[in-house]
Design a protein around this motif. Structure first.
Motif, PDB file in Angstrom:
ATOM      1  N   ILE A  42       0.857  -1.342   0.096  1.00 40.27           N
ATOM      2  CA  ILE A  42      -0.200   0.291  -0.410  1.00 40.27           C
ATOM      3  C   ILE A  42       0.775   1.245  -0.035  1.00 40.27           C
ATOM      4  O   ILE A  42       0.426   2.639  -0.341  1.00 40.27           O
ATOM      5  CB  ILE A  42      -1.373   0.052   1.335  1.00 40.27           C
ATOM      6  N   SER A  43       2.068   1.341   0.872  1.00 39.38           N
ATOM      7  CA  SER A  43       2.926   2.673   0.785  1.00 39.38           C
ATOM      8  C   SER A  43       3.675   2.925  -0.649  1.00 39.38           C
ATOM      9  O   SER A  43       4.373   3.829  -0.743  1.00 39.38           O
ATOM     10  CB  SER A  43       4.211   1.868   1.753  1.00 39.38           C
TER      11      SER A  43
ATOM     12  N   ILE B 113       1.408   3.029  -2.996  1.00 36.98           N
ATOM     13  CA  ILE B 113       0.596   3.962  -3.830  1.00 36.98           C
ATOM     14  C   ILE B 113       0.357   5.195  -2.736  1.00 36.98           C
ATOM     15  O   ILE B 113       0.283   6.253  -2.811  1.00 36.98           O
ATOM     16  CB  ILE B 113      -1.225   3.599  -4.011  1.00 36.98           C
ATOM     17  N   ASN B 114       0.265   4.696  -1.139  1.00 35.38           N
ATOM     18  CA  ASN B 114      -0.140   5.387  -0.089  1.00 35.38           C
ATOM     19  C   ASN B 114       0.829   5.673   0.413  1.00 35.38           C
ATOM     20  O   ASN B 114       0.777   5.192   1.895  1.00 35.38           O
ATOM     21  CB  ASN B 114      -1.788   5.512   0.543  1.00 35.38           C
ATOM     22  N   SER B 115       1.868   6.879   0.950  1.00 37.64           N
ATOM     23  CA  SER B 115       2.564   6.869   1.856  1.00 37.64           C
ATOM     24  C   SER B 115       2.464   7.873   2.839  1.00 37.64           C
ATOM     25  O   SER B 115       2.798   6.943   3.773  1.00 37.64           O
ATOM     26  CB  SER B 115       4.030   7.874   1.305  1.00 37.64           C
ATOM     27  N   ASN B 116       1.026   7.586   3.170  1.00 35.70           N
ATOM     28  CA  ASN B 116       0.885   8.160   4.435  1.00 35.70           C
ATOM     29  C   ASN B 116      -0.416   7.405   5.417  1.00 35.70           C
ATOM     30  O   ASN B 116      -0.980   7.685   5.484  1.00 35.70           O
ATOM     31  CB  ASN B 116      -0.038   9.713   4.604  1.00 35.70           C
ATOM     32  N   LEU B 117      -0.552   6.494   5.350  1.00 31.86           N
ATOM     33  CA  LEU B 117      -0.611   5.213   6.274  1.00 31.86           C
ATOM     34  C   LEU B 117      -0.889   5.278   7.719  1.00 31.86           C
ATOM     35  O   LEU B 117      -0.217   5.500   7.758  1.00 31.86           O
ATOM     36  CB  LEU B 117       0.210   3.549   6.233  1.00 31.86           C
TER      37      LEU B 117
ATOM     38  N   LYS C 160      -6.960  -4.756   1.331  1.00 27.58           N
ATOM     39  CA  LYS C 160      -6.183  -3.139   0.237  1.00 27.58           C
ATOM     40  C   LYS C 160      -5.435  -3.829  -0.359  1.00 27.58           C
ATOM     41  O   LYS C 160      -5.458  -3.023  -1.741  1.00 27.58           O
ATOM     42  CB  LYS C 160      -6.273  -1.993   0.997  1.00 27.58           C
TER      43      LYS C 160
ATOM     44  N   TYR D  60      -4.808  -3.588  -4.633  1.00 28.29           N
ATOM     45  CA  TYR D  60      -3.992  -2.747  -5.743  1.00 28.29           C
ATOM     46  C   TYR D  60      -3.274  -4.261  -6.517  1.00 28.29           C
ATOM     47  O   TYR D  60      -2.394  -3.633  -7.703  1.00 28.29           O
ATOM     48  CB  TYR D  60      -2.629  -2.765  -5.035  1.00 28.29           C
TER      49      TYR D  60
ATOM     50  N   LYS E 190      -2.075  -1.898 -10.026  1.00 32.03           N
ATOM     51  CA  LYS E 190      -1.898  -1.057  -9.149  1.00 32.03           C
ATOM     52  C   LYS E 190      -0.099  -0.924  -8.608  1.00 32.03           C
ATOM     53  O   LYS E 190       0.097  -0.314  -8.932  1.00 32.03           O
ATOM     54  CB  LYS E 190      -3.256  -0.210  -8.697  1.00 32.03           C
TER      55      LYS E 190
END
Length: 456
Positions: free
Chosen positions: A83-84, A86-90, A196, A200, A205
């Motif tokens: 997930i990081s 795509i989204n580094s602010n977990l 999630k 991905y 993704k």
């Protein structure tokens, strides 16, 4: 390092493989042998191999024993890393947040809302609040591992009658509050993290480079964890090497689904199965008793375990009167290091256990994968927190656990894990006037092969 013929076959197998590795069979040694074989024969590059285990402790052990630069992760770390990309602010919600919501609901909202207060009083009529909280926590965890929306839970509530309807009303309330809290805080819990990450991968993704995936303790797999691994296998046309023991599946009520291990061929038709039958830890007499005991669970895999030592009576039944003094009295008769196993950490105080260089206390769940010269097992009384536990939670949880109901199924495996931690003797501590049904069964089935100690 020397390997037996089953280990050599396992190490050289490069097809999709499930390894059924019983207690003391050298599971970790075999995994390390597999890694060495792959790298030395240039079958896969280091960066193409992924090893997954279920706890930070086992990951740490594998990292300390494997000399190559290979990714070794827990499922949660793997999902987080995916997930990081795509989204580094977990922001991750830990277990305590759900427990806090359950506690607040029962102690605050439930007391001040008249209708809810009546329902809570009804379900607590034959049990206590701590048991209710644990039941709700287990239910929501299992639900999150198996269902991705709320509709199945809502239908359970609508269709249920009598006491179950009260339970499902409270669980539904708490579950909705929990989902709103996650959404408003922008957090994901561990289950959502894995779901999630799987999406991905399925949606391409995120592209991973793993071609060979090794999973330790595969008996502890859950449906959402399996789906994550399967998505990587499909994306990369990768191979899987899964190692585990169905006898040691003891996390059913936190989402583990033993049927995924036992019925692996329905999920991965082209997977081979290899058994590690040699046991290098336990006495043959102990294993014979332990295997006969656990095979009363009708869905376990039959094993032909060969041990390399055999004391005649390694299992000692110790009858006591006073739990505060029994441990000190029995310690005087034991040589070597000792692992004392209890149901929970409170047992340490109840049995007046003092740890030192020779004596260590652990819960049975946290002892899995460990071994010691001698084991002392407490909690063997016929009680709510005994072994087996008399907490009646199976009926509710079996609404969402996809397996046939077998009385004490999970508790029987827990008892097996405790027995098989010992390299020499196991001391089963039980009161004269209220001993466990497991003790009664062990005595009935194996009387001539047991030793008995009486402590006044």
């Amino acid at each position: 390092m020397k390997y037996d013929k089953d280990q050599i076959k396992t190490i050289k197998s490069m097809d999709n493989t499930l390894v059924i590795a019983g207690a003391g069979s050298g599971k970790t040694t075999t995994i390390i042998g597999k890694i060495n074989y792959i790298i030395k024969n240039n079958l896969y590059k280091e960066e193409e191999i992924l090893i997954i285990s279920f706890t930070n402790e086992t990951v740490k052990e594998l990292k300390s024993r494997i000399k190559y630069q290979i990714d070794i992760k827990t499922f949660h770390k793997l999902a987080k890393d995916i997930i990081s990309k795509i989204n580094s602010n977990l922001s991750i919600a830990n277990d305590y947040e759900l427990k806090y919501i359950i506690n607040e609901y029962l102690n605050s909202y439930g007391k001040y809302n008249k209708k809810t207060n009546i329902i809570i009083k009804r379900i607590m009529h034959n049990t206590n609040q701590n048991q209710i909280q644990n039941l709700i926590y287990s239910f929501i965890n299992i639900y999150r591992c198996n269902y991705q929306d709320i509709y199945f839970l809502y239908n359970l509530y609508k269709k249920s009658i009598f006491m179950n309807r009260y339970y499902f009303k409270i669980i539904l309330d708490i579950y909705l509050i929990y989902l709103r809290e996650l959404e408003s805080s922008g957090k994901m819990d561990f289950n959502e993290l894995i779901i999630k990450a799987t999406n991905y991968i399925k949606e391409n993704k995120v592209k991973l480079n793993y071609k060979y995936i090794i999973i330790d303790e595969f008996q502890d797999i859950s449906l959402i964890r399996f789906k994550l691994i399967y998505s990587i296998l499909i994306q990369n046309k990768a191979h899987i090497f899964a190692v585990g023991d169905d006898f040691q599946s003891i996390y059913k009520f936190s989402g583990c689904d033993i049927s995924l291990f036992i019925n692996i061929k329905t999920l991965l038709p082209y997977i081979n199965t290899i058994e590690l039958n040699h046991n290098y830890r336990n006495n043959q007499s102990l294993i014979n008793i332990a295997n006969k005991f656990i095979m009363k669970n009708k869905n376990q895999i039959i094993k032909n375990t060969i041990c390399h030592k055999d004391d005649i009576k390694p299992i000692k039944i110790v009858f006591y009167v006073d739990k505060k003094t029994v441990i000190n009295k029995i310690l005087k008769n034991i040589k070597g290091n000792i692992l004392i196993l209890g149901r929970n950490n409170k047992d340490k105080k109840e049995f007046n256990i003092i740890e030192n260089n020779r004596i260590k206390f652990l819960t049975i769940h946290s002892s899995k994968g460990m071994e010691e010269d001698n084991v002392i097992l407490i909690n063997l009384y016929n009680n709510v927190l005994g072994l087996p536990s008399k907490i009646k939670k199976e009926d509710l949880l079996n609404k969402i656990v996809k397996s046939d109901y077998i009385i004490h199924e999970e508790e029987r495996r827990l008892f097996y894990v405790a027995l098989t931690r010992s390299k020499n003797n196991v001391y089963l501590i039980t009161p004269y006037n209220n001993y466990s049904v497991f003790i009664k069964e062990i005595i009935k089935d194996n009387y001539k092969n047991l030793d008995f100690i009486h402590i006044k």
